[in-house]
Enzyme design. Structure first.
Site, PDB file in Angstrom:
ATOM      1  N   HIS A 135      60.736  27.086 -65.519  1.00 21.33           N
ATOM      2  CA  HIS A 135      61.110  25.920 -65.361  1.00 21.33           C
ATOM      3  C   HIS A 135      61.069  25.431 -66.699  1.00 21.33           C
ATOM      4  CE1 HIS A 135      59.220  25.063 -61.649  1.00 21.33           C
ATOM      5  NE2 HIS A 135      59.324  23.713 -61.294  1.00 21.33           N
ATOM      6  N   LYS A 148      51.566  23.599 -53.651  1.00 19.83           N
ATOM      7  CA  LYS A 148      50.285  23.026 -53.248  1.00 19.83           C
ATOM      8  C   LYS A 148      49.512  22.169 -54.398  1.00 19.83           C
ATOM      9  CE  LYS A 148      47.240  26.513 -54.593  1.00 19.83           C
ATOM     10  NZ  LYS A 148      46.015  27.644 -55.073  1.00 19.83           N
TER      11      LYS A 148
END
Length: 191
Positions: free
Chosen positions: A37, A105
């Site tokens: 990222h 998650k």
């Protein structure tokens, strides 16, 4: 509702999804964790082109365990990692690229506004690393292996990857935020 989607995803694919729906993805997904990222955003700031496309992409918050074979790579384990770590980087990532779904998650705090009309967050059950590996049919490519195996961007071909639960839909409904709010109210009642 239950949906079977094929990548690359279009905005119409995600607009129909509602928080709580079940989704299965087929096609290509790309893994990306913290370092990936950061590099994607850094390259954008420097106006450098990525070696892979994020248009209509599905990003999987996953640090897979891979085994090198004579012909390439084999997935050993590919369970989801906690998405919350990427929360701060997600709004600028979505603004700069046409990412349509994020799999992970635990949900992501404070990103529902950034997902609106752009992207959905799909929750995958932690502890399902072996099942996930079975659903990955091919490792198509790897980018940025210099970041290390779990932080590299792996391009994976999947078939009916899931079940995934729409945790945050493109209208801003966030199941994780609702559960946190209900839990907080219960705690306050007990005090």
């Amino acid at each position: 509702m239950e949906y079977y989607l094929q990548t690359p995803l279009k905005i119409e694919d995600i607009e129909k999804l509602r928080a709580g729906d079940i989704v299965y993805i087929s096609g290509e997904i790309l893994t990306a964790r913290d370092e990936a990222h950061a590099r994607i955003l850094e390259m954008g700031e420097k106006r450098k082109e990525l070696s892979f496309s994020l248009q209509g992409a599905v990003i999987y918050h996953c640090g897979p365990l891979m085994q090198q074979t004579g012909s390439g790579w084999k997935v050993v384990s590919a369970g989801p990692t906690t998405s919350g770590r990427m929360s701060k980087m997600t709004p600028p990532l979505l603004k700069a690229h046409g990412i349509r779904a994020i799999i992970g998650k635990g949900g992501m705090k404070g990103v529902a506004y950034a997902l609106k009309k752009r992207c959905v967050y799909l929750a995958y059950t932690g502890g399902c690393a072996a099942l996930a590996a079975e659903l990955i049919k091919e490792v198509k490519a790897v980018h940025w292996l210099d970041l290390g195996m779990p932080e590299a961007v792996w391009v994976l071909r999947v078939e009916e990857f899931g079940p995934l639960i729409v945790g945050i839909d493109a209208k801003g409904k966030d199941i994780f935020a609702e559960v946190r709010e209900k839990a907080q109210k219960q705690l306050e009642k007990q005090e």
